[in-house]
Design an enzyme around this catalytic site. Structure first.
Site, mmCIF file in Angstrom:
data_model
loop_
_atom_site.group_PDB
_atom_site.id
_atom_site.type_symbol
_atom_site.label_atom_id
_atom_site.label_comp_id
_atom_site.label_asym_id
_atom_site.label_seq_id
_atom_site.Cartn_x
_atom_site.Cartn_y
_atom_site.Cartn_z
ATOM 1 C CG ASP A 201 123.843 134.088 -8.023
ATOM 2 O OD1 ASP A 201 124.546 135.096 -7.858
ATOM 3 O OD2 ASP A 201 123.047 133.947 -8.981
ATOM 4 C CD GLU A 267 122.937 137.985 -5.568
ATOM 5 O OE1 GLU A 267 123.362 138.989 -6.155
ATOM 6 O OE2 GLU A 267 122.731 136.903 -6.152
#
Length: 530
Positions: A201, A267
């Site tokens: 993330d 990401e």
């Protein structure tokens, strides 16, 4: 030639655990609920599941504020329950990818509790601390993703700490060798339990500029007040530091040392040249692939699709993109692109055909296979701090996070026997799994059929993409030399020429065809082979 690794050109099903299936009546989805419903996921024909965070957390940001990166929050279950999920998924032939939120922690993390207590403790430098300016203001102009300055004052240390997202999510100091070692050890903890990969993330927030230089203003026009102050800067120094690329190579080397094929999907939270930036992180020897951000916005035209394919191919030749139309952070694509649709079913199937025809890995978000739109919620029903903070200008992300509807006529569509953390509204309940399973032509059955076709036609899964000329609103993609994918992205009938050859429809909604030409109704599509 050897077979490509499992993750390359795979179909991955993203599960948002809070909203998938509740097993104990507390209104929140959990690991046991996921195990109960894994047959549905395997029945789609996908290759893997990806889980949003299930780690211990105060839930100030629904689990993305982690207080223990090596445990399971009791609301979701336990480590033994996680192991049971792994066993069940692997038994069904599914790989398991888990979210890792490593660039930051919760302010309730024991590490931060120690770090904030003084300037001379064992964790004192594990987070990003800085002196105030002489006038007491923060050390620079950096802004937080969700609004306001990215610095918070800590009176015990008489310093500011960096919080790139929310004040309750302090940034870890990746320049500290012990932090990097802890990150590697944390990944090993989960690899040793048997996970098959990680979603990293906001990975480009791992390192910051040690000189704490001010970000320059963003040169492009940004809507205001709809845009966040964060978007008014080019985060030249706040993220994307060269050390992040070097550490990506370290993580990759560690992962490659494990038996089997493990995957890293990044990401990259980037507003400024997102595809070029993504390409840096997935260059050879770094992360395996990255989420392509292009289709998570409002634009849905043939020219835009062609541009996204070409831009990625030019920026990252030979690399693997992970394409998605929806996820837990944006409105569902049937909501964002509603202006292109004749009706939800027809448009949902068109979008499925297009997504599953793209070269690279595909990520499906739970409920996408049912043709769900984002739910319309009232202010009182919201739980997302982003929505609560920006109402009524925005409703946040809760509309895409409402519970999965399983049984149309059961309480809360079969998600829970208690009170769900977010409501299940009638439009979503009407599209429950039990209303579509086994129904020919339903959105669910079309997803199953298209995933099977992607598996059965090697060129559709592994063939190189050829972007062919066609008049709008038609999009034509060649996969390999022997598969052709034709889509009418508009609501009105349209026709387009076909390349020379004897093309046979394998699936689709062809309105008519003659030598060298194909006609499609609005939202029509065809996958052909020769």
């Amino acid at each position: 030639m050897t077979d490509p690794p499992w993750w390359r050109n795979a179909v991955i099903y993203q599960i948002y655990p809070r909203s998938f299936q509740d097993s104990d009546g507390d209104g929140v989805g959990d690991l046991a609920g996921i195990v109960r419903r894994l047959d549905h996921v395997a029945g789609l024909g996908v290759d893997a599941v990806a889980l949003a965070p299930v780690f211990p957390s105060p839930m100030a940001d629904t689990g993305y504020d982690v207080s223990d990166h090596r445990g399971i929050d009791p609301v979701f279950g336990s480590l033994s329950g996680f192991d049971a999920l792994l066993d069940r998924a692997h038994g069904l032939g599914l790989k398991v990818v888990i979210d890792q939120v490593l660039s930051r922690s919760s302010d309730k993390h024991p590490f931060f509790a120690t770090s904030r207590a003084s300037r001379d403790n064992p964790k004192a430098d594990w987070y990003v601390w800085a002196e105030p300016k002489l006038d007491g203001t923060p050390p620079n102009n950096w802004q937080a993703v969700f609004g306001g300055p990215a610095w918070r004052w800590e009176p015990r240390r008489r310093q500011y700490y960096l919080a790139n997202f929310r004040p309750s999510q302090p940034a870890l100091n990746f320049h500290h060798p012990a932090v990097r070692d802890w990150v590697l050890d944390t990944l090993c903890f989960w690899l040793d339990r048997g996970v098959d990969g990680f979603r990293l993330d906001s990975w480009n927030f791992t390192f910051h500029d040690v000189q704490l230089r001010d970000n320059p203003a963003e040169s492009r026009s940004v809507p205001w007040p709809a845009g966040q102050p964060f978007q008014m800067q080019h985060q030249l120094f706040q993220k994307n530091q060269p050390e992040a690329l070097a550490f990506s190579e370290t993580v990759r080397a560690m992962l490659d040392g494990y038996p089997g094929e493990r995957a890293l999907v990044a990401e990259i939270n980037e507003f400024h040249h997102p595809v070029a930036r993504l390409a840096e992180y997935i260059a050879p020897g770094r992360l395996h692939m990255g989420f392509h951000p292009g289709f998570l916005g409002p634009t849905f035209t043939p020219a835009f699709v062609r541009d996204q394919i070409r831009t990625f191919r030019d920026a990252a030749p030979g690399a693997c993109a992970c394409w998605a139309f929806s996820n837990h952070d944006v409105d569902r694509h049937l909501t964002r692109w509603a202006g292109h649709a004749i009706d939800d079913d027809r448009f949902a199937i068109l979008c499925a055909a297009l997504l599953l025809s793209l070269e690279g890995t595909v990520s499906l978000y739970q409920g996408e296979e049912l043709g769900l739109r984002s739910a319309v919620l009232t202010r009182e029903e919201l739980r997302d701090p982003d929505g609560l903070g920006h109402w009524p200008q925005g409703a946040g992300r809760d509309g895409a996070r409402t519970p999965m509807p399983w049984e149309a006529h059961a309480p809360h569509a079969g998600f829970t026997e208690g009170t769900p953390w977010l409501p299940v509204k009638p439009p979503e309940a009407a599209r429950a799994v039990d209303t579509q399973a086994g129904v020919p032509g339903s959105v669910l059955e079309r997803y199953r059929r298209l995933i099977a076709l992607r598996r059965d036609l090697p060129a559709l899964r592994h063939g190189a993409t050829r972007v062919l000329a066609a008049p709008a609103p038609i999009l034509v993609l060649g996969r390999g030399e022997d598969v052709l994918c034709v889509f009418n992205l508009g609501p009105k009938p349209a026709a387009a020429p076909l390349p020379d050859g004897d093309w046979t429809p394998r699936d689709g909604t062809v309105a008519g065809a003659q030598a060298g030409r194909i006609a499609l109704d609005g939202n029509g599509w065809a996958i052909l082979s020769r």
